[in-house]
Structure formats: C-alpha cells, structure tokens
Design a protein around this motif. Sequence first.
Motif, PDB file in Angstrom:
ATOM      1  N   LYS A  34     -18.223  15.832 -10.568  1.00 50.54           N
ATOM      2  CA  LYS A  34     -16.953  15.353 -10.015  1.00 50.54           C
ATOM      3  C   LYS A  34     -17.061  15.279  -8.496  1.00 50.54           C
ATOM      4  O   LYS A  34     -17.117  16.307  -7.813  1.00 50.54           O
ATOM      5  N   LYS A  35     -17.138  14.079  -7.978  1.00 46.90           N
ATOM      6  CA  LYS A  35     -17.236  13.896  -6.533  1.00 46.90           C
ATOM      7  C   LYS A  35     -16.834  12.468  -6.200  1.00 46.90           C
ATOM      8  O   LYS A  35     -16.838  11.588  -7.061  1.00 46.90           O
ATOM      9  N   THR A  36     -16.475  12.266  -4.950  1.00 49.18           N
ATOM     10  CA  THR A  36     -16.193  10.913  -4.484  1.00 49.18           C
ATOM     11  C   THR A  36     -17.505  10.288  -4.063  1.00 49.18           C
ATOM     12  O   THR A  36     -18.168  10.771  -3.142  1.00 49.18           O
ATOM     13  N   SER A  37     -17.892   9.246  -4.763  1.00 48.28           N
ATOM     14  CA  SER A  37     -19.191   8.629  -4.497  1.00 48.28           C
ATOM     15  C   SER A  37     -19.097   7.121  -4.637  1.00 48.28           C
ATOM     16  O   SER A  37     -18.403   6.625  -5.527  1.00 48.28           O
ATOM     17  N   PRO A  38     -19.790   6.376  -3.772  1.00 53.33           N
ATOM     18  CA  PRO A  38     -19.800   4.916  -3.914  1.00 53.33           C
ATOM     19  C   PRO A  38     -20.391   4.447  -5.237  1.00 53.33           C
ATOM     20  O   PRO A  38     -20.075   3.363  -5.711  1.00 53.33           O
ATOM     21  N   LEU A  39     -21.284   5.260  -5.819  1.00 48.21           N
ATOM     22  CA  LEU A  39     -21.853   4.916  -7.113  1.00 48.21           C
ATOM     23  C   LEU A  39     -21.068   5.647  -8.203  1.00 48.21           C
ATOM     24  O   LEU A  39     -20.985   6.874  -8.204  1.00 48.21           O
ATOM     25  N   LYS A  40     -20.501   4.894  -9.119  1.00 50.34           N
ATOM     26  CA  LYS A  40     -19.698   5.501 -10.178  1.00 50.34           C
ATOM     27  C   LYS A  40     -20.589   6.363 -11.073  1.00 50.34           C
ATOM     28  O   LYS A  40     -21.713   5.974 -11.411  1.00 50.34           O
ATOM     29  N   PRO A  41     -20.116   7.533 -11.476  1.00 55.86           N
ATOM     30  CA  PRO A  41     -20.966   8.477 -12.212  1.00 55.86           C
ATOM     31  C   PRO A  41     -21.387   8.006 -13.601  1.00 55.86           C
ATOM     32  O   PRO A  41     -22.393   8.452 -14.122  1.00 55.86           O
ATOM     33  N   GLU A  42     -20.631   7.088 -14.194  1.00 59.72           N
ATOM     34  CA  GLU A  42     -20.929   6.671 -15.563  1.00 59.72           C
ATOM     35  C   GLU A  42     -21.960   5.548 -15.666  1.00 59.72           C
ATOM     36  O   GLU A  42     -22.367   5.165 -16.768  1.00 59.72           O
ATOM     37  N   PRO A  57     -29.294   6.309  -1.520  1.00 59.63           N
ATOM     38  CA  PRO A  57     -28.269   6.167  -2.543  1.00 59.63           C
ATOM     39  C   PRO A  57     -26.964   6.906  -2.235  1.00 59.63           C
ATOM     40  O   PRO A  57     -26.032   6.869  -3.001  1.00 59.63           O
ATOM     41  N   GLY A  58     -26.906   7.587  -1.086  1.00 57.57           N
ATOM     42  CA  GLY A  58     -25.687   8.326  -0.735  1.00 57.57           C
ATOM     43  C   GLY A  58     -24.618   7.459  -0.121  1.00 57.57           C
ATOM     44  O   GLY A  58     -23.425   7.734  -0.231  1.00 57.57           O
ATOM     45  N   TYR A  59     -25.019   6.403   0.581  1.00 62.20           N
ATOM     46  CA  TYR A  59     -24.102   5.435   1.202  1.00 62.20           C
ATOM     47  C   TYR A  59     -23.105   6.080   2.160  1.00 62.20           C
ATOM     48  O   TYR A  59     -21.975   5.627   2.295  1.00 62.20           O
ATOM     49  N   SER A  60     -23.547   7.120   2.857  1.00 63.02           N
ATOM     50  CA  SER A  60     -22.657   7.794   3.804  1.00 63.02           C
ATOM     51  C   SER A  60     -22.774   7.230   5.213  1.00 63.02           C
ATOM     52  O   SER A  60     -21.992   7.574   6.094  1.00 63.02           O
ATOM     53  N   LYS A  61     -23.752   6.360   5.427  1.00 63.85           N
ATOM     54  CA  LYS A  61     -24.004   5.851   6.769  1.00 63.85           C
ATOM     55  C   LYS A  61     -24.374   4.373   6.716  1.00 63.85           C
ATOM     56  O   LYS A  61     -25.152   3.956   5.864  1.00 63.85           O
TER      57      LYS A  61
END
Length: 593
Positions: free
Chosen positions: A261-269, A478-482
């Motif tokens: 459970k986290k906020t991520s640009p890549l959906k977990p499913e 793959p983190g898309y934080s930057k």
Amino acid sequence: MKLKYFSFLFLACLFFSCQKNETPKTTIKQNLLVDLTKLNNEIVQFQKLVTNNASPKEIVNQFKKSRLAYKKTEWAIEYFVPETARFMNGPALDEMELEENRSFEPHGFQVIEEMIYPEYKIEDKENVIRELNIFQSNIKQLKSTFEVITISDDYVLDALEQNVFRVISLGITGFDSPILQSSIQEAGESIISVSEPLEIINSNTKSLAELKKLTAEAQKYCKDHDNFNAFDRAFFITEFLNPISRKIKAFQKEENIKNVKKTSPLKPEIETFFDKDAFDVNAFVLSKDYNFTADKAKLGEKLFYDTSLSKNNDRSCASCHHPEKAFTDGLKTNVSLTGSNLARNTPTLTYASLQNAQFWDMRQLDLEKQSVDVIQNKDEMHGSMDDIHAKILLNAAYISLFKKAYPKTAKPEAWQIQNAIASYVRSLNSFDSRFDDYMRGNKNALNNQEIEGMNLFMGKAKCATCHFTPLFNGTVPPGYSKSEHEVIGTPQDASGKKLSPDQGRYLYNKMPQLVGAFKTPTVRNAAVTAPYMHNGVFKTLEEVVDFYNKGGGQGLGYEVENQTLPFDELKLVKNEEKALVAFMKTLTDKRYQ
C-alpha cells in the motif's frame, strides 16, 4: 501402560531428532548480507589491484566483476535504500538540491568508470582508491540498514517487479554503463537474481519453476548476445522480461501476497511495464483532494476552451494547445497577446501529467501551478484568478459542474479551478500507439525498420538514457520521483552557427550546472508536435537526429562546458537515422495517426 510410555518416548525422540537435524531456513535478509559481503570482497580485490599498480586490463576486468556483484543485490539496494544507491551506481553528474541551491559531487561505479576507461592513468590512482573507500563505507551502511529493517514478502515482490522494470528502462539502455557499455551481461545478472528470494518464500510453486527457467534463459541470451549495439532489445523485452514480470505476479497470487500500500506512479496490480493502465496520475498530485476524477476532467475541459479566462476574453488554453496537434500549436515559438514572438516553443500536454516539473525550465512542480502561471502571465493570457473565480460564482452552468466535480464543497473554490484544468490535462494519456500494441503482444504492429529503430533508440543512439521507456520523457523509472533536465547545447537558429542564449533552468536556480538546462520532454506524439527543442529550432525529426548524431552543442563546436549529453559522435549511418525516425513515429497516439 509400559507400551504407551515407550510409544511416547519414541515419538518424542523422533521429534527432537528431526528438530536437531533440520537445517534452519535461510532468510532473504541473510542472503542479502552474504551477497553484500561478496560485493565488499570484490571491492577489496579492486583496491589491491589499483594499489599494486596492476595493468589497466586487470583493473577494468575487476571493475566489471564488481559491478556484476552489485547487480546481484541491485533489486534490494535500489528499492530499500535508494539514497545510498544513488552514490553507488548513479550517474556521474552532480546531485542537486535545488531548494537549497547546493549540489553534491557524484560517487560510485560510473565515476570510477570514467577514471579507468578508455584509458587508465596512474595519476588517477589516488582518486580511484578514494572512490573505492567511499564505496566500502556505503556497503557498511547498507549492511547496518538491512540488519535492522523488516523485509516482508509483499515488499520483496514489489522490489523484484520494479527490478525488472529497471532492467527494461535503465539496464539494457546503457544508462548506468555509458562508457564501457557492459550493460547486457549485467542485465542478465540482475534478472537471474529475481528467482532466489522467491525460492526462500516458497520453493514449490509452479510459477517459480517457470520463472527460474525464464530467468536462466534470459541470462543465457544476454551472455550469448552481449554486444551492446547489436542487442535485440525488442525481442528481449517481449520474449523474456515481460513474461518474467507476469510470472512474478502469478507467484504473488499463488502465495496470496498482498500488494504494497503506497502512492506510486506504477499501479500495484499491473502485470507488465506496458499495461494499458500501468500509470496512476494521482501519484503526481498535491494531495488526495486533488485526485483525478472524470467529473473534474469534464469541468476542466470546459474551462480549457473558455476564452473568459484571459483578460480580453479572446484567448483560452486551447488557443495555444491545439488538440489536433497533440496539444501544441505548430509554431516555432508561441506568440504573445500583442503579437510578438515569445522565447519558447509550446510543449505537448499529452503525458505532461506524468512528470514532476512543468515548463521547459521546470519552474513549476505540478499542473495546478502551471495553469495559474499561464493564466496570469501578461504575455500569454494576462488573466486574474480572482476575476475568473468571481465570474464562475455567477455562472449557473459552471456551478452545476463544480457541484458534481466537488460534492463536498458548497460553492466553487479558487483552487478547484486550477485542479479541474489540471484534471483535464491528466486525461490526455492514451498509451495506445503502435509501439504500445507491439509491447502488448501484437508482433505485426511494427515492421522490421521500426523494430531496428527501437533497438537503436534504446541502444546505440542512446536516446533512452534520457527519454526513459515507456514514458519516453525524463521522469526517472521505476520510482518516478524525479524528472531530469539536460544540457544539450541547442543552436539558436537553423544555421547552427551560434548557441541558444536561453539559460533555461539557471534563470530560477543560479547554479552553474544549470546554465542552458531544460526539461527532457516526452517523445510520445513527437511526429505531430513539430517543431522541436525549447526554441523550436528544428523543423523535422530528421534534423533532431542529425543534431544528436553529431554530439549536440559540443559536437557542433560550441563551448558548453556543462553539457550533460555525450559529445562524441553516435556514428549512425543514414539507414539507422531513418530507422530511428521511423520508430519515433510509432509512438503516436491512435487519435493522431
């Protein structure tokens, strides 16, 4: 009674005997610590060779061995300790904290790579040893971290899946081996490590057996085809990496392991990096109140085309972002309200929501601030958010749309105007190009020339080291934080005789590394968004490819000391240039084809 006693005694002895002989199960954490020790041993050997003045060939070979040892642990280091990973295997460029206007010098493999190859000089000996000492300190820090953190199965699955995505977008493109180009063998090592943690979780699942077979075949393919320029990335991704990604997901389902459970640009499913709905635009919003909804997008669309947002009621967002041109305007640079030329080209709004900075100079972090910036800019719309808000409060049609989009508020609020426009922009990501179709299994979607172009884009031409697959912009997977910027030395005009005077990001952050730095835009829809670059200097994709092929500004002879683009010629022949352009045209959304 005696029989019962002896039966009990026999069973008790059997139980304790089994307990005594049973080998304790190795944990994922223990395995990681062992692998880190092996990595440290390789670095120690590296230090010995450098200290004892070994031959350049021995030093380079040991560097490669050390990198392979790192790749075995990469899935965990990059996921659990990314801030340390940056200084172990990050780009050989200064790490910048723009809020505080300060930078940190880079460390790690890529820095060492530049010191030892293509020519190792004895005067670099002390610098190499210093870097190796720093590297050892980072290994020590990693060990301390992994000893105390909890590594649960759900995080392991998430980390392994992200590792596959990292290999696709960074590994096989040469992003972290820009000079030696040893990326292919390293990608094989990174992929073979995927199945080992899963074997510790449960070694008896059907999907794991299939996954082990796939990863072994993938590693063998890398060993058998380790020529960086000739490597068939299209085949490797579709035949190995995408199936491996699916098998990881199948293992997760078999073991009933929940998504993290986290906020991520890549959906977990998602099952692969190229799933149609892989990306979540809500990962780039300010807070949950700003999350995308269809009702917000519908309201935002009406605002987007409303000329009353400008001071003179004669210009809307759509005046400069034409839908049929992928929300660009087709002009070299935009035109001000008074008819004069502005300094910069109008960028596409498609996929603009999947990045951490807006405008060419990255001066705003999100789409909400971007819309206000344009509306209030005296040269663009010269509007007032207060005036617009007042108009909306008197408009019954708007009030109805706002109520539907924001049911928790009694009347429209100013921030909601910005959020609605931003939500419309967030609806403009289709992911339905021919490239997407190909990556989802339709082998007929691309022809041989286009596949060759894809392999060039992700290989020899080095495009994908800045325009990361599959977004093809500068937001780092793959983190898309930057979101990245680059200094490429763009010419001022088509003659190519003079460097563009536009200082880009430096105008807002006075750091010498940022002079002439501009955001890396998406290449998606590039076929319909000409002209190109921040100043619209190039009219065609062919001209863009030619510029990069020559080594950017430095390659043209400009003095661009801080150029981040490699200035060596790419040595693309004409057929390769054509293939590259052909591939970029496959990134066009279906509605523009």
